[in-house]
Scaffold this active site. Structure first.
Site: not given
Ligand code: XIL
Length: 300
Positions: A127, A169, A206, A235, A237
């Site tokens: 990020e 990432n 996401h 990741e 969702d």
């Molecule tokens: C999130 C986790 O799912 C949570 O449990 C935590 O409180 C915050 O982080 N981007 C990422 C992940 O790279 O590491 C994040 O995970 C979600 C967004």
């Protein structure tokens, strides 16, 4: 095939999930996770605050719980994450300049050395780009150490564990028409042209109303892959849990040979960082397969 992992393996890919160490005692959770997935990402346990809570004092207890569960069940592990503006321990948050740069290097070496030879791919940098129309870097204490912090992180990582694939990432780099996507694309192109060691790009993916899945997602995957890196959906969702969108994402990965795998960010809706009410994952809180699950399985 009757599970996500086995179905993905038919084309040489993996299908993973985020695992939370605190849920490894929940047999309903571990039963699904063990049955369906063949790649594991620690949801929080390998982040900077977890692994180096005090400077120079590493703690791998929670990370190892996730790692050991995965390997004992025959799964591979993605490492997440080594250099990030978020979830930094307090001591790192208050650092800057050359000492922060050195702390980042020491952190990468400390964590990668512990897991040397054991990790499929590391999210070396997470990020680092800004949202919005700039296409540039996000402001952070790491960015303020100098624009070269990302390539220093990757060079450090390659030396620390040459066996691990090294990924950049990020989120909101799914839509090819967005400036942030182009900013990351230009960085990867530059790294490849100058020999900075990078092997993969992680599309967090996401998806929600503000950053929805769009039909140019496949173009994004293809474009990164054409630079000579693997692409991983790291990741996934989808708020609302659309079965159609889940199928589209799966088909887009399968259309690109260098899209090597998909990870969903949790097992059941009730495990999601977004909250169960957004219905973002493939299993409901009772562990039942949702329509989105069937849609992904059929697409694989
Ligand atoms: C999130 C986790 O799912 C949570 O449990 C935590 O409180 C915050 O982080 N981007 C990422 C992940 O790279 O590491 C994040 O995970 C979600 C967004």
């Amino acid at each position: 095939a009757s599970t996500l992992g086995a179905a993905a393996a038919q084309s040489g890919r993996y299908f993973g999930t985020a695992i939370a160490s605190g849920k490894l005692g929940d047999s309903a959770y571990t039963t699904i996770a063990n049955r369906e997935f063949d790649m594991v990402t620690a949801e929080n346990e390998m982040k900077i605050d977890a692994t180096e809570p005090n400077r120079g004092q590493f703690n791998f207890s929670a990370g190892d719980r996730v790692y050991n569960w995965a390997v004992q069940n025959g799964k591979r592990v993605r490492g997440h994450t080594l250099a990030w503006h978020n979830q930094q321990p307090g001591w790192m948050q208050s650092m800057s300049g050359g000492s922060l740069r050195q702390a980042m290097i020491d952190h990468i070496n400390g964590v990668m050395n512990h897991y040397k030879g054991k990790i499929y791919a590391w999210d070396v940098v997470n990020e680092a780009y800004a949202d919005g129309n700039s296409g540039g870097r996000r402001d952070s204490n790491l960015q303020r150490t100098g624009n070269d912090w990302i390539e220093v992180a990757f060079r450090t990582a390659r030396a620390a564990d040459p066996a691990a694939k090294l990924c950049y990432n990020d989120y909101n780099i799914d839509n090819w028409s967005w400036a942030k996507t182009q900013g990351v694309y230009n960085m990867v192109r530059d790294f490849k042209s100058r020999g900075v060691p990078i092997d993969c790009v992680g599309l967090q993916s996401h998806f929600n109303g503000n950053s929805p899945y769009t039909s140019n997602y496949r173009t994004t995957i293809q474009s990164f892959a054409a630079l000579g890196v693997d692409v991983q959906i790291t990741e996934l969702d989808i708020q609302g849990g659309s079965a159609t969108t889940y199928a589209n994402v799966t088909n887009d990965c399968l259309a690109v040979p260098r899209c090597t795998g998909i990870t969903v960010w949790g097992v059941r809706d009730s495990d999601s960082w977004l909250g169960e009410n957004t219905s973002p994952l493939l299993f409901d809180r009772n562990g039942n397969k949702k329509a989105a699950y069937t849609s992904v399985l059929n697409a694989l």
